[in-house]
Motif scaffolding. Structure first.
Motif, PDB file in Angstrom:
ATOM      1  N   ASP A  77      -2.187   5.827   5.425  1.00 55.17           N
ATOM      2  CA  ASP A  77      -1.587   6.514   4.283  1.00 55.17           C
ATOM      3  C   ASP A  77      -0.679   7.655   4.761  1.00 55.17           C
ATOM      4  OD1 ASP A  77      -1.512   6.415   1.427  1.00 55.17           O
ATOM      5  OD2 ASP A  77      -2.572   8.329   1.382  1.00 55.17           O
ATOM      6  N   ALA A  78      -1.124   8.362   5.785  1.00 55.38           N
ATOM      7  CA  ALA A  78      -0.314   9.467   6.326  1.00 55.38           C
ATOM      8  C   ALA A  78       0.988   8.942   6.916  1.00 55.38           C
ATOM      9  CB  ALA A  78      -1.109  10.223   7.388  1.00 55.38           C
ATOM     10  N   TRP A  79       0.934   7.829   7.638  1.00 54.96           N
ATOM     11  CA  TRP A  79       2.145   7.257   8.222  1.00 54.96           C
ATOM     12  C   TRP A  79       3.069   6.704   7.140  1.00 54.96           C
ATOM     13  CZ3 TRP A  79       4.219   8.083  12.740  1.00 54.96           C
ATOM     14  CH2 TRP A  79       3.411   8.499  13.799  1.00 54.96           C
ATOM     15  N   ARG A  80       2.502   6.134   6.090  1.00 61.39           N
ATOM     16  CA  ARG A  80       3.337   5.672   4.963  1.00 61.39           C
ATOM     17  C   ARG A  80       4.156   6.817   4.390  1.00 61.39           C
ATOM     18  NH1 ARG A  80       0.155   2.207   0.497  1.00 61.39           N
ATOM     19  NH2 ARG A  80       2.264   2.218  -0.401  1.00 61.39           N
ATOM     20  N   LYS A  95       1.795   0.060  -4.259  1.00 63.94           N
ATOM     21  CA  LYS A  95       0.333  -0.106  -4.305  1.00 63.94           C
ATOM     22  C   LYS A  95      -0.339   0.886  -3.356  1.00 63.94           C
ATOM     23  CE  LYS A  95      -1.451  -4.141  -4.998  1.00 63.94           C
ATOM     24  NZ  LYS A  95      -1.973  -5.529  -4.872  1.00 63.94           N
ATOM     25  N   PRO A  96      -1.406   1.573  -3.814  1.00 63.14           N
ATOM     26  CA  PRO A  96      -2.112   2.527  -2.945  1.00 63.14           C
ATOM     27  C   PRO A  96      -2.686   1.837  -1.706  1.00 63.14           C
ATOM     28  CG  PRO A  96      -2.775   2.803  -5.240  1.00 63.14           C
ATOM     29  CD  PRO A  96      -1.962   1.556  -5.187  1.00 63.14           C
ATOM     30  N   THR A  97      -2.798   2.565  -0.614  1.00 68.92           N
ATOM     31  CA  THR A  97      -3.289   2.008   0.646  1.00 68.92           C
ATOM     32  C   THR A  97      -4.667   1.389   0.485  1.00 68.92           C
ATOM     33  OG1 THR A  97      -2.033   3.672   1.877  1.00 68.92           O
ATOM     34  CG2 THR A  97      -3.793   2.545   3.052  1.00 68.92           C
ATOM     35  N   ARG A  98      -5.538   2.022  -0.297  1.00 66.33           N
ATOM     36  CA  ARG A  98      -6.900   1.510  -0.454  1.00 66.33           C
ATOM     37  C   ARG A  98      -6.934   0.141  -1.123  1.00 66.33           C
ATOM     38  NH1 ARG A  98      -6.229   5.386  -4.365  1.00 66.33           N
ATOM     39  NH2 ARG A  98      -6.539   4.711  -6.534  1.00 66.33           N
ATOM     40  N   GLU A  99      -5.854  -0.232  -1.805  1.00 68.37           N
ATOM     41  CA  GLU A  99      -5.808  -1.519  -2.492  1.00 68.37           C
ATOM     42  C   GLU A  99      -5.109  -2.608  -1.684  1.00 68.37           C
ATOM     43  OE1 GLU A  99      -4.212  -1.073  -6.403  1.00 68.37           O
ATOM     44  OE2 GLU A  99      -5.561   0.583  -6.937  1.00 68.37           O
ATOM     45  N   LEU A 100      -4.622  -2.262  -0.510  1.00 68.43           N
ATOM     46  CA  LEU A 100      -3.968  -3.257   0.353  1.00 68.43           C
ATOM     47  C   LEU A 100      -5.026  -3.997   1.162  1.00 68.43           C
ATOM     48  CD1 LEU A 100      -0.937  -1.153   1.659  1.00 68.43           C
ATOM     49  CD2 LEU A 100      -0.906  -2.913  -0.110  1.00 68.43           C
TER      50      LEU A 100
END
Length: 381
Positions: A77-80, A95-100
């Motif tokens: 998420d930080a790199w995104r 889409k949020p990272t947790r949902e990938l």
């Protein structure tokens, strides 16, 4: 519930309501119910469990927290966000990272674009953290002398996870850390079930074809029929899960007792399946879950990722599950409890006979861990 040989992700229907349990049942009453273990046994015939659920503090939290699947997603998420600030848009969409999913991340990695660069950067960050955790654990008395570490959980089954673990190996080699990293040979949904073959009473295994096993995680519950094939491989190297069910309970947000009822329902379906297929089930159910297992079957910590209070003195998982289940065969059904990382690691025991000390790290919602020492045959002890 539809009958499937593969995983089922649907929510189980409610099981039959349990009878009212008297609090403070004495040992005799518990034994009659079939809920006396020994739970959390640390000395087995072929291996000593030196420790598990090791929590080492780094001053701000626990060392293992930086190498969990949750930690990896925070890194990604930080790199995104960094690449989004440089590129003017998020390389991975909205889409949020947790949902990938793992499959989605693997697909993005293959495209070799900005998204792939972010994933690779997060994987390298994760590898450095995992290498740090390994080195910290190896300094603990219960891990000293460990020659091989098995990486379990589902993380390693993705291309992203596999690359991160390969990078960890390189870091450890560069820093001259004398330990070998291997990944779990069984599917992540099966290792935590197959390991119960090494915890169930040997005399019981000799008399039946299979046992029931449960693996409770912070996100999923897995239940399965473990066929031991003991007559073909006494070391249980051929043990396999012949049917399994999986419930992504985190999506349904059940209360604690609803989760237990759901597990009972899954097990009832497996019992019916075994009867239909004429699989002789032992009257024994192994239940693996996070946390510290007390000899009486209660839980003393490490259950923060499970719904509700699992450490309450009024909650006893083996008893509460046993009360919801029918008998298996003619005898009382025994429910035995142990730590999930311990059980997953034990699934590797037949393949760890060339080393004396070994350990497991399970990458999931948290980072599970356990360490072992192989025992010599009695005549050499």
């Amino acid at each position: 519930m539809a009958s499937k040989d593969k995983d089922s992700a649907q929510k189980p229907a409610a099981s039959k309501k349990p009878s009212t349990a008297q609090e403070g049942k004495d040992a005799k009453a518990q034994r009659e119910l079939g809920i006396v273990g020994p739970h959390g046994d640390m000395r087995l015939a072929s291996v000593i469990i030196e420790g598990y659920s090791l929590e080492l503090s780094d001053g701000e939290g626990y060392v293992g927290d930086v190498a969990s699947r949750t930690a990896f997603r925070h890194m990604l998420d930080a790199w995104r966000k960094l690449y989004a600030s440089m590129e003017g848009k998020d390389p991975m969409g909205t889409k949020p990272t947790r949902e990938l999913s793992k499959h989605k991340l693997d697909a993005l990695l293959e495209k070799d674009g900005v998204a792939a660069q972010a994933i690779e950067a997060a994987s390298e960050d994760y590898a450095m953290q995992l290498a740090h955790v390994v080195q910290r654990f190896l300094k603990h008395k219960t891990w000293r002398g460990v020659e091989r570490i098995i990486i379990g959980g589902g993380f390693h089954q993705s291309e992203v996870g596999g690359r991160a673990i390969d990078c960890t190996r390189k870091i450890l080699k560069a820093e001259k850390v004398p330990v070998e990293l291997r990944t779990l040979r069984h599917h992540a949904d099966e290792g935590g079930l197959i390991g119960w073959g090494h915890l169930a009473p040997p005399a019981l295994l000799q008399s039946y074809d299979a046992i029931l096993a449960v693996d409770i995680g912070g996100t999923n519950v897995r239940c399965g029929i473990v066929q031991t094939h003991l007559h073909r491989a006494p070391d249980l190297s051929l043990a396999e899960v012949v049917r399994r069910e999986k419930w992504a309970h985190a999506n349904d947000e059940p209360r604690r007792d609803e989760l237990v009822e759901g597990i009972a329902t899954l097990l009832e379906g497996l019992i019916a399946y075994a009867e239909k297929k004429k699989i002789r089930l032992a009257p024994y159910i192994g239940v693996a879950c996070p946390g510290l297992i007390v000899e009486d079957g209660s839980l003393a910590g490490g259950t923060q990722n499970l719904p509700g209070n699992w450490e309450s003195t009024r909650f006893h998982l083996p008893r509460d599950l046993c009360e919801r289940l029918p008998h298996i065969g003619d005898g009382r059904t025994q429910v035995c409890l142990h730590n999930d990382a311990v059980v997953q690691g034990l699934s590797e025991m037949p393949f760890m006979q060339d080393v004396e000390r070994w350990a497991v790290l399970t990458v999931g919602t948290g980072l599970g861990n356990a360490s072992y020492t192989n025992r010599q045959p009695p005549e050499f002890e």
